[in-house]
Design an enzyme around this catalytic site. Structure first.
Site, PDB file in Angstrom:
ATOM      1  N   GLY A  74       0.801  -1.226   0.000  1.00 51.07           N
ATOM      2  CA  GLY A  74       0.000   0.000   0.000  1.00 51.07           C
ATOM      3  C   GLY A  74       0.829   1.268   0.000  1.00 51.07           C
ATOM      4  O   GLY A  74       0.306   2.360  -0.237  1.00 51.07           O
ATOM      5  N   ASN A 101      -3.952   3.352  -4.107  1.00 47.65           N
ATOM      6  CA  ASN A 101      -5.156   3.697  -3.357  1.00 47.65           C
ATOM      7  C   ASN A 101      -6.064   2.464  -3.313  1.00 47.65           C
ATOM      8  O   ASN A 101      -6.525   2.001  -4.350  1.00 47.65           O
ATOM      9  CB  ASN A 101      -5.875   4.868  -4.044  1.00 47.65           C
ATOM     10  CG  ASN A 101      -6.882   5.504  -3.126  1.00 47.65           C
ATOM     11  OD1 ASN A 101      -7.665   4.808  -2.500  1.00 47.65           O
ATOM     12  ND2 ASN A 101      -6.849   6.810  -3.039  1.00 47.65           N
ATOM     13  N   HIS A 134      -3.951  16.520   0.453  1.00 44.72           N
ATOM     14  CA  HIS A 134      -3.733  15.533   1.517  1.00 44.72           C
ATOM     15  C   HIS A 134      -3.219  16.231   2.775  1.00 44.72           C
ATOM     16  O   HIS A 134      -2.745  17.362   2.706  1.00 44.72           O
ATOM     17  CB  HIS A 134      -2.705  14.474   1.090  1.00 44.72           C
ATOM     18  CG  HIS A 134      -3.251  13.423   0.176  1.00 44.72           C
ATOM     19  ND1 HIS A 134      -3.277  13.573  -1.190  1.00 44.72           N
ATOM     20  CD2 HIS A 134      -3.796  12.200   0.437  1.00 44.72           C
ATOM     21  CE1 HIS A 134      -3.813  12.498  -1.744  1.00 44.72           C
ATOM     22  NE2 HIS A 134      -4.141  11.646  -0.784  1.00 44.72           N
ATOM     23  N   LYS A 138       1.912  13.903   4.623  1.00 49.53           N
ATOM     24  CA  LYS A 138       2.155  13.052   3.444  1.00 49.53           C
ATOM     25  C   LYS A 138       3.434  13.488   2.748  1.00 49.53           C
ATOM     26  O   LYS A 138       3.626  14.662   2.438  1.00 49.53           O
ATOM     27  CB  LYS A 138       0.963  13.122   2.486  1.00 49.53           C
ATOM     28  CG  LYS A 138       1.107  12.163   1.300  1.00 49.53           C
ATOM     29  CD  LYS A 138      -0.171  12.013   0.520  1.00 49.53           C
ATOM     30  CE  LYS A 138       0.009  11.176  -0.728  1.00 49.53           C
ATOM     31  NZ  LYS A 138       0.393   9.786  -0.479  1.00 49.53           N
TER      32      LYS A 138
HETATM   33  N1  LIG Z   1      -2.592   2.512  -0.887  1.00 50.90           N
HETATM   34  C1  LIG Z   1      -3.429   3.214  -0.123  1.00 50.90           C
HETATM   35  O1  LIG Z   1      -4.657   3.056  -0.180  1.00 50.90           O
HETATM   36  C2  LIG Z   1      -2.854   4.204   0.865  1.00 50.90           C
HETATM   37  C3  LIG Z   1      -3.689   4.913   1.724  1.00 50.90           C
HETATM   38  C4  LIG Z   1      -3.125   5.766   2.681  1.00 50.90           C
HETATM   39  C5  LIG Z   1      -1.739   5.898   2.753  1.00 50.90           C
HETATM   40  N2  LIG Z   1      -0.946   5.219   1.864  1.00 50.90           N
HETATM   41  C6  LIG Z   1       0.518   5.267   1.927  1.00 50.90           C
HETATM   42  O2  LIG Z   1       0.927   4.475   3.030  1.00 50.90           O
HETATM   43  C7  LIG Z   1       2.219   4.914   3.470  1.00 50.90           C
HETATM   44  C8  LIG Z   1       2.218   5.105   4.985  1.00 50.90           C
HETATM   45  O3  LIG Z   1       1.336   6.157   5.336  1.00 50.90           O
HETATM   46  P1  LIG Z   1       1.128   6.589   6.872  1.00 50.90           P
HETATM   47  O4  LIG Z   1       0.272   7.814   6.823  1.00 50.90           O
HETATM   48  O5  LIG Z   1       0.688   5.429   7.694  1.00 50.90           O
HETATM   49  O6  LIG Z   1       2.642   6.979   7.277  1.00 50.90           O
HETATM   50  P2  LIG Z   1       3.277   7.135   8.755  1.00 50.90           P
HETATM   51  O7  LIG Z   1       2.200   7.441   9.742  1.00 50.90           O
HETATM   52  O8  LIG Z   1       4.418   8.076   8.607  1.00 50.90           O
HETATM   53  O9  LIG Z   1       3.829   5.676   9.108  1.00 50.90           O
HETATM   54  C9  LIG Z   1       4.931   5.111   8.433  1.00 50.90           C
HETATM   55  C10 LIG Z   1       5.336   3.862   9.167  1.00 50.90           C
HETATM   56  O10 LIG Z   1       6.371   3.232   8.391  1.00 50.90           O
HETATM   57  C11 LIG Z   1       7.344   2.766   9.289  1.00 50.90           C
HETATM   58  N3  LIG Z   1       8.651   2.575   8.641  1.00 50.90           N
HETATM   59  C12 LIG Z   1       9.533   3.513   8.217  1.00 50.90           C
HETATM   60  N4  LIG Z   1      10.619   2.919   7.692  1.00 50.90           N
HETATM   61  C13 LIG Z   1      10.389   1.572   7.783  1.00 50.90           C
HETATM   62  C14 LIG Z   1      11.143   0.442   7.428  1.00 50.90           C
HETATM   63  N5  LIG Z   1      12.352   0.547   6.867  1.00 50.90           N
HETATM   64  N6  LIG Z   1      10.613  -0.786   7.644  1.00 50.90           N
HETATM   65  C15 LIG Z   1       9.381  -0.913   8.239  1.00 50.90           C
HETATM   66  N7  LIG Z   1       8.636   0.132   8.611  1.00 50.90           N
HETATM   67  C16 LIG Z   1       9.139   1.353   8.387  1.00 50.90           C
HETATM   68  C17 LIG Z   1       7.407   3.811  10.374  1.00 50.90           C
HETATM   69  O11 LIG Z   1       8.031   3.207  11.489  1.00 50.90           O
HETATM   70  P3  LIG Z   1       8.625   4.078  12.697  1.00 50.90           P
HETATM   71  O12 LIG Z   1       7.404   4.434  13.500  1.00 50.90           O
HETATM   72  O13 LIG Z   1       9.524   3.113  13.398  1.00 50.90           O
HETATM   73  O14 LIG Z   1       9.320   5.255  12.084  1.00 50.90           O
HETATM   74  C18 LIG Z   1       5.907   4.089  10.566  1.00 50.90           C
HETATM   75  O15 LIG Z   1       5.342   3.143  11.450  1.00 50.90           O
HETATM   76  C19 LIG Z   1       2.514   6.187   2.660  1.00 50.90           C
HETATM   77  O16 LIG Z   1       3.322   5.851   1.543  1.00 50.90           O
HETATM   78  C20 LIG Z   1       1.121   6.631   2.183  1.00 50.90           C
HETATM   79  O17 LIG Z   1       1.164   7.414   0.996  1.00 50.90           O
HETATM   80  C21 LIG Z   1      -1.488   4.375   0.936  1.00 50.90           C
END
Ligand SMILES: NC(=O)c1ccc[n+]([C@@H]2O[C@H](COP(=O)([O-])OP(=O)(O)OC[C@H]3O[C@@H](n4cnc5c(N)ncnc54)[C@H](OP(=O)(O)O)[C@@H]3O)[C@@H](O)[C@H]2O)c1
Length: 234
Positions: A74, A101, A134, A138
């Site tokens: 995702g 998405n 967003h 983001k």
């Molecule tokens: N496809 C979809 O429908 C959809 C929907 C919404 C969001 N997204 C995407 O999903 C992603 C995450 O969004 P978010 O809002 O949840 O971000 P976020 O709140 O910043 O969370 C990111 C997470 O990734 C972890 N992380 C960072 N580096 C890592 C690694 N090397 N290995 C494992 N985990 C790692 C972080 O861990 P730490 O806490 O240890 O730093 C944190 O828990 C983004 O790319 C966003 O664009 C996709």
């Protein structure tokens, strides 16, 4: 299903809540603290779901393919390494479903946008445009969804002169506008996510769908299957 999670930020937590409410078991939760232990922690899971950071995607794909665990990807912003990821999945006999998405509504919106753009093909009076907004945290811009919409519009319009503007502010879960502007009028199509629940629900559908399959699939293929099943059901 027993699920492993990569990333436990905003999306990872929403996903965990949905998964538990739906009766799934959450096994390993991998973040920066323990990502290096993925090879040891992954075996025994039915699927893994990744909402983390673009730079970690290739490592997560490799770890899942090696452990024989299907992956729902995702995370956005990793299009630059898509060819390498595909090679990895194919060489290792892995299973991956990806989508910028996972909301069913956005994926239907892609199809609405395609149909609209086909109507505007060849009409020079109308300029197409995209706007997306967003939350302030983001990292990638334009959003993966906006890039997908731009590719769809370019395909249907026959050109890629489609400006995209991105706004990062506050707590907006995700809004996308597709517009066609002329001297006389403007046609605007809008998708507004009300929460992150739709992303989590779609990711769980994708996890169920990918179990038992091999290869790399776009979420659109999952949606085709789901829609076909729903439309067959009276
Ligand atoms: N496809 C979809 O429908 C959809 C929907 C919404 C969001 N997204 C995407 O999903 C992603 C995450 O969004 P978010 O809002 O949840 O971000 P976020 O709140 O910043 O969370 C990111 C997470 O990734 C972890 N992380 C960072 N580096 C890592 C690694 N090397 N290995 C494992 N985990 C790692 C972080 O861990 P730490 O806490 O240890 O730093 C944190 O828990 C983004 O790319 C966003 O664009 C996709």
């Amino acid at each position: 299903m027993k699920l492993a999670l990569f990333g436990h930020g905003v999306m990872g937590r929403v996903l965990e809540a949905h998964a538990r409410a739906a009766g799934h078991e959450i096994g390993a939760v991998l973040t920066t603290r323990n990502a290096a232990e993925a090879a040891r922690l992954l075996p025994g899971h039915d699927a893994a779901i990744d909402f983390s950071v673009p730079g970690a995607v290739a490592a997560h794909v490799e770890a899942c393919a090696s452990a024989g665990v299907p992956l729902v990807e995702g995370t956005t912003g990793w299009q630059g390494s898509e060819a390498a990821v595909r090679r990895l999945v194919e060489e290792r006999g892995g299973a991956l479903v990806y989508g910028p998405n996972f909301s069913i509504g956005v994926n239907l919106f892609y199809r609405v946008a395609a149909a609209a753009a086909a109507l505007f093909r060849g009409l020079e009076a109308y300029d197409p445009f995209l706007e997306e907004a967003h939350h302030a945290r983001k990292r990638d811009a334009p959003s993966g969804t906006a890039l997908a919409l731009r590719a769809i519009l370019a395909r249907e319009l026959g050109h890629d002169e489609i400006p995209v503007t991105s706004l990062r502010v506050g707590h907006i879960p995700g809004t996308h506008r597709v517009g066609f502007d002329s001297a006389a009028d403007q046609i605007l199509l809008v998708h507004t996510a009300r929460s992150r629940d739709g992303f989590a629900a779609g990711a769980l559908l994708a996890a169920r769908w990918i179990t038992g399959r091999r290869g790399m699939y776009a979420f659109a293929e999952v949606l085709d299957d789901i829609l076909a099943t729903e439309r067959r059901t009276p």
